[in-house]
Design an enzyme around this catalytic site. Structure first.
Site: not given
Ligand SMILES: C=C(OP(=O)(O)O)C(=O)O
Ligand SMILES: [Mg+2]
Length: 423
Positions: A43, A155, A164, A205, A242, A288, A315, A340, A368, A391
């Site tokens: 994403s 995800h 998330e 994840e 997130d 997030e 992000d 990141k 990550h 995270k």
């Protein structure tokens, strides 16, 4: 001993999703050798540095042989003979060689692998662990592990819109204990899901990916698991979200479609009303990308309304790029940035992004990617950057556990000198 670069070479390997990525080796004239592997997101923000993929039939177009060739045939030539401690000079030489705004000529994946392997070789050459080489002698703060335990969005193929849901063990006395709190709760959540007849398969994840009726139902399952494990929600463990709102904003603007989890279509104002309800009702400590990357007004409104109470992280809008973080700071959009390495493509520029956040009084959240490797660079980097939280996925996937285990090792190595605190 001579710590100049003798050779640099790359290789195509696989990431945790089974897609090709770049692994890079650096050898110094003093015999030291390092290796680093590059992660990959699913994403992604629109303005991320370019991940060079081959196209064509091989690996469905996702091969990275061109990026590998760029390291072996172009980058190596420019960097051989340079002092490995000159990280900034090395990174900016690659940026110059690339010559584009988004590293699309050589590939951010080609450049980052070299940048990380250079840092590792320099650390070894200096006789220091990576976290101390990058952060200095006072790098003693081990980040709070925000563990992903429930996946949705891009995800997972389930009915949850938000990407998330993370457990944040801010009430633990140490990293070791914090990791225990979240790992225990992860296992209890599995039982909670099973009992309700929900799937216990996992997403990218490693968080569970059940078909919950709604985002709210997902939060309630997590709170149930926290309590059943014997912890107090909001005291021992809180929740971080997130939303990755890009994935439910088709035009990346102020229009949102949360039909998947039953809320239907809405504008930013309604999304903020829903968020207010949840922030009021649940122990949410960090949020997030609550809005899409194009909805700058939405980020500003969200931060104005909730920024005193929770950490608001950008992000996809910031992509670890000082150009966008600067804009965010000027507007008051967020009070924290996700960090990141591969969004920007060099260690030096990532450190510049962290420094900008620090100077503005913002927090920064080390992260990550959803496609990872067994490389533990991020663990050391998070300690070096002193951000207090990171995270890196769930308790059940090797590429995520590698980072957690490295942090356990660092905390142990520091003995009584380590620190662990949320803020
Ligand atoms: C880690 C994330 O996912 P990805 O790597 O797919 O961007 C994220 O969005 O924060
Ligand atoms: Mg994100």
């Amino acid at each position: 001993m001579n710590n100049t670069i003798k050779s640099i070479s790359s290789l195509e390997i696989l990431d945790s999703r089974g897609n090709p990525t770049v692994r890079t080796y650096v050898e110094l004239n003093n015999g030291i050798r390092s290796v680093a592997s590059v992660p990959s997101g699913a994403s992604t923000g629109k303005n991320e540095a370019n991940e060079l993929r081959d196209g064509g039939k091989r690996y469905g177009g996702k091969g990275v042989q061109k990026a590998v060739d760029n390291v072996n045939n172009h980058i190596a030539k420019v960097l051989i003979g340079k002092n490995v401690n000159d990280q900034k000079d090395i990174d900016y030489s690659m940026i110059e060689l690339d010559g584009t705004d988004n590293k699309s000529k050589l590939g951010a994946n080609a450049i980052l692998g070299v940048s990380m392997a250079v840092a590792k070789a320099a650390a070894q050459s200096s006789g220091l662990p990576l976290y101390q080489y990058l952060g200095g002698v006072n790098s003693v703060r081990i980040p709070v592990p925000c563990m992903n335990i429930l996946n949705g969005g891009e995800h997972a193929d389930n009915s949850v819109d938000f990407q998330e849901f993370m457990l944040v063990p801010h009430g633990a006395p140490s990293f070791k204990e914090g990791l225990r709190y979240v790992a225990e709760t992860f296992h209890v959540l599995k039982g909670v899901l099973k009992k309700k007849g929900l799937a216990t398969s996992v997403g990218d994840e490693g968080g569970f990916a059940p078909n919950c009726e709604s985002n709210e139902a997902a939060i309630e399952l997590i709170i149930d698991a926290i309590e059943k494990t014997g912890y107090k929600p909001g005291i021992d463990l809180s929740i971080a979200i997130d939303s990755a709102a890009n994935s439910f904003s088709p035009n990346l603007d102020d229009n949102y479609d949360l039909s998947w989890s039953g809320l239907g279509k809405m504008k930013t104002a309604d999304l903020l009303e829903k968020s207010a309800e949840w922030i009021d009702k649940y122990p949410i400590i960090l949020w997030e990308d609550p809005v899409s990357e194009g909805d700058w007004d939405g980020y500003v409104s969200f931060t104005k309304r909730f920024g005193d109470k929770i950490e608001v992280v950008g992000d996809d809008n910031f992509v670890t790029n000082t150009k966008y973080i600067k804009k965010g700071i000027e507007l008051g959009a967020c009070n924290s940035a996700l960090i990141k390495l591969n969004q920007i493509g060099t260690v030096t520029e990532t450190i510049e992004a962290v420094r900008m956040c620090r100077e503005a009084g913002w927090r920064y959240f080390l992260s990550h990617r959803s496609g990872e490797t067994e490389d533990t660079f991020l663990a050391d980097f998070a300690v070096a950057m002193d951000g207090g939280h990171l995270k890196t996925g769930s308790a059940c996937r090797g590429e995520r556990i590698a980072k957690y285990n490295r942090l356990l090792e660092i905390e142990n190595e520091l003995r009584g000198r380590s620190e662990y605190r949320w803020k």
